[in-house]
Design an enzyme around this catalytic site. Structure first.
Site, PDB file in Angstrom:
ATOM      1  N   CYS A 185       1.223   0.695   4.405  1.00 46.22           N
ATOM      2  CA  CYS A 185       2.234   1.747   4.255  1.00 46.22           C
ATOM      3  C   CYS A 185       1.567   3.109   4.020  1.00 46.22           C
ATOM      4  CB  CYS A 185       3.143   1.348   3.085  1.00 46.22           C
ATOM      5  SG  CYS A 185       4.116   2.678   2.393  1.00 46.22           S
ATOM      6  N   CYS A 202       2.611   5.008   0.877  1.00 46.19           N
ATOM      7  CA  CYS A 202       2.079   4.286  -0.297  1.00 46.19           C
ATOM      8  C   CYS A 202       0.641   4.734  -0.569  1.00 46.19           C
ATOM      9  CB  CYS A 202       2.109   2.775  -0.066  1.00 46.19           C
ATOM     10  SG  CYS A 202       3.752   2.104   0.216  1.00 46.19           S
TER      11      CYS A 202
END
Length: 104
Positions: A29, A32
């Protein structure tokens, strides 16, 4: 305090006391990865007031689904094991600090 990695097995124990910021994330991600250094900074500045735990949603799907995590990063604020706030997506450090101070 250092950032802790929580699993389905120890999430309850890791988040049962005090103020905890749980970061639901995954290695693939992009946002993230962007928030990781922000969390490191928050930990060094607020580590005495808040515990930060990271939960890899790929490896800990039970915990992620129990909190209704549909998109990542999802950041959930818990106080003594109870959810008190939740934000989804990348957040700047100032916004996260304000969110945590609201519950400290």
């Amino acid at each position: 305090m250092a950032i802790t990695n929580a699993t389905d097995q120890n999430f309850g124990a890791e988040t049962s006391q005090g103020l905890v910021l749980a970061d639901f994330w995954a290695p693939w991600c992009g946002p993230c990865k962007m928030i990781a250094p922000v969390l490191e900074e928050l930990d060094s500045e607020m580590g005495d007031k808040v515990k930060i735990v990271k939960v890899d949603v790929d490896e800990n799907q039970e915990t992620a689904s129990s909190f209704g995590v549909m998109s990542i990063p999802t950041l959930i604020v818990l106080k003594d094991g109870e959810v008190v706030d939740k934000v989804i997506g990348f957040q700047p450090k100032e916004a996260l600090a304000e969110l945590l101070n609201k519950h400290a």
